[in-house]
Motif scaffolding. Structure first.
Motif, PDB file in Angstrom:
ATOM      1  N   SER A 334      -4.291  -5.684   4.169  1.00 46.49           N
ATOM      2  CA  SER A 334      -2.971  -5.066   3.969  1.00 46.49           C
ATOM      3  C   SER A 334      -3.040  -4.219   2.709  1.00 46.49           C
ATOM      4  CB  SER A 334      -1.913  -6.153   3.778  1.00 46.49           C
ATOM      5  OG  SER A 334      -2.170  -6.837   2.557  1.00 46.49           O
ATOM      6  N   GLU A 335      -1.968  -3.474   2.458  1.00 51.25           N
ATOM      7  CA  GLU A 335      -1.983  -2.629   1.256  1.00 51.25           C
ATOM      8  C   GLU A 335      -1.978  -3.491  -0.002  1.00 51.25           C
ATOM      9  OE1 GLU A 335      -0.146   0.815  -1.374  1.00 51.25           O
ATOM     10  OE2 GLU A 335       1.025  -0.883  -0.652  1.00 51.25           O
ATOM     11  N   PRO A 360      -7.226  -0.541   3.827  1.00 50.86           N
ATOM     12  CA  PRO A 360      -6.598  -1.628   4.596  1.00 50.86           C
ATOM     13  C   PRO A 360      -6.781  -1.410   6.101  1.00 50.86           C
ATOM     14  CG  PRO A 360      -5.069  -0.718   2.971  1.00 50.86           C
ATOM     15  CD  PRO A 360      -6.286   0.140   2.940  1.00 50.86           C
ATOM     16  N   LYS A 362      -7.505  -3.820  10.204  1.00 48.17           N
ATOM     17  CA  LYS A 362      -7.553  -5.119  10.893  1.00 48.17           C
ATOM     18  C   LYS A 362      -8.902  -5.783  10.617  1.00 48.17           C
ATOM     19  CE  LYS A 362      -4.021  -4.975  14.136  1.00 48.17           C
ATOM     20  NZ  LYS A 362      -3.641  -3.561  14.360  1.00 48.17           N
ATOM     21  N   GLY A 382      -6.535 -11.490   3.090  1.00 48.77           N
ATOM     22  CA  GLY A 382      -5.340 -11.364   3.905  1.00 48.77           C
ATOM     23  C   GLY A 382      -4.146 -11.837   3.080  1.00 48.77           C
ATOM     24  N   ASP A 383      -2.976 -11.871   3.713  1.00 49.21           N
ATOM     25  CA  ASP A 383      -1.784 -12.266   2.956  1.00 49.21           C
ATOM     26  C   ASP A 383      -1.866 -13.723   2.501  1.00 49.21           C
ATOM     27  OD1 ASP A 383      -0.777  -9.769   3.022  1.00 49.21           O
ATOM     28  OD2 ASP A 383       0.395 -10.084   4.872  1.00 49.21           O
TER      29      ASP A 383
END
Ligand code: HAM
Length: 414
Positions: A334-335, A360, A362, A382-383
């Protein structure tokens, strides 16, 4: 579309890594022989090469890239660097510094030859000159330096050929004998050799023309014409090479294609190179400074290794170019992960680790890119990882994946 000029080429990764490696090995070997770097200009007055290398040589008569400057001075892209180094030695009065001056250089040379594998119009040489002594011990030291450099680069089994081309007195006698021996065969010789039989018969010895070979093979050997001093010098060089355990073959026809040589000449040949098998050429040039107009003598000896050919031999010996050295591929999903990953990359780079940060994307796409980059590790962010301050570090060789707290990351990367 504009392409690179015939006989020139781009050195791309991963080969450029082998070039850098070879150059850094050369620098460290030169340091151990107390040999320091000299950088001379890429172009010089044409007269320097005409007088130094010799007007009747292939290099000067056919292969130089020369052009007139706006004031009419003829300039030439250097076809070799020995003449330039001696010019600089004289110009900067390096003869006034006591002891032997040992100078090395690495850089491009230009010759308008017919391009083929291992032969280019712009090529690079790694060379050195030891100036200020006519002692045969320096000849052995120069040859030892090449031999050390080749082995340090991983090139084994190069053959060393040595010869003596004598001093001007011995060579004058030999030249007369060659003229006499050549006279009855002139019509059978190639066009170049016919001319040289009259102007510079020594050059006939290194003729590559097929039709000249039966005549060349029967010509007298220079060793029959060497005077006492030349024979002593050559014998001393051989003794000092034997002392060093350096194997060589005496090759009486090795006169080399440049006119400045006196006494010792040598070449290293390597089997992996095909037709262009001379990886290094060199020799002594006791009268070169005087032929360039110096009042001060500057006897010297040196060599040049063809770097293009050395790189070929190194890659052949190890079965390919140097392995890419990327350690870590940061894979942000992700950003926010990208921003955090960029800070981690900053820390790792400060510790000397090579890092590539992906944009960023997948996970699947990022893993493809990490694979292609040939990185040793991938760092997956990842988050979830962001929230925990822990990251997934994947060993790209074993596939094993571990969770690493941020503070321990850099320490894990070796
Ligand atoms: P050289 O024999 O003309 O000598 O060149 C030395 C080496 O440069 C050759 O053995 C070869 O490996 C490489 N070389 C020459 N021409 C090309 C080319 N067109 N393409 C690729 N490689 C090439 C000299 O240049 C003298 N300055 C050597 C010397 C130094 N003598 C005393 N000090």
């Amino acid at each position: 579309m504009i392409r690179a000029i015939k006989g020139t080429r781009d050195i791309l990764p991963p080969d450029s890594a082998t070039w850098n490696e070879v150059e850094s090995t050369a620098r460290s070997v030169f340091r151990t022989f107390n040999c320091q770097e000299i950088r001379t200009p890429i172009f010089e007055e044409t007269a320097l090469f005409a007088r130094g290398v010799g007007a009747e040589t292939d290099i000067v008569s056919k292969e130089m890239y020369s052009f007139d400057d706006r004031d009419g001075t003829s300039l030439t892209l250097r076809p070799e660097n020995t003449a330039s180094v001696i010019r600089a030695y004289i110009e900067h009065r390096m003869d006034q510094i006591p002891g032997v001056k040992k100078l090395f250089y690495i850089g491009p040379m230009f010759r308008r030859e017919r391009p083929q594998k291992g032969r280019y119009r712009q090529f690079s040489q790694i060379g050195a000159e030891m100036i200020g002594s006519s002692f045969a011990g320096i000849d052995a030291e120069v040859i030892e330096m090449v031999s050390t450099l080749l082995t340090s680069c991983g090139v084994q089994g190069a053959r060393l050929l040595i010869n003596s081309v004598g001093d001007p007195e011995s060579r004058a006698k030999y030249t007369n004998a060659l003229k006499e021996a050549l006279a009855p065969h002139i019509p059978a010789l190639s066009e170049d050799s016919q001319r040289r039989a009259a102007t510079n018969p020594l050059r006939v010895l290194d003729s590559k023309a097929e039709q000249d070979q039966p005549v060349v093979e029967k010509l007298p050997s220079i060793h029959e014409f060497l005077n006492e001093a030349c024979r002593e010098h050559f014998a001393a060089v051989r003794t000092y090479l034997d002392d060093r355990g350096i194997a060589y073959e005496v090759s009486p026809r090795l006169v080399r294609g440049l006119d400045y040589y006196t006494h010792t000449t040598f070449e290293f040949l390597h089997g992996a190179l095909g037709a262009q098998n001379a990886i290094c050429g060199g020799g002594r040039y006791n009268g070169l400074a005087e032929s360039l107009g110096s009042k001060v003598p500057a006897p010297g000896i040196g060599f040049s290794i063809g770097e293009d050919r050395l790189v070929m031999a190194v890659e052949e010996a190890r079965g390919g170019p140097a392995a890419p050295s990327l350690v870590l591929y940061v894979a942000p999903m992700s950003e926010a992960a990208f921003r955090r990953g960029s800070l981690l990359a900053q820390k790792a780079r400060a510790a000397g680790v090579s890092v590539e940060v992906g944009a960023p994307a997948k996970l699947k796409r990022l893993m493809e890119l990490a694979n292609k980059s040939e990185a040793r590790y991938a760092l997956l962010i990842g988050d979830d990882e962001l929230a925990r301050g822990e990251f997934a570090l994947k060993d790209m060789r074993s596939g094993e994946q571990v969770t690493v707290p941020e503070a321990e990351l850099v320490g894990r990367l070796y």
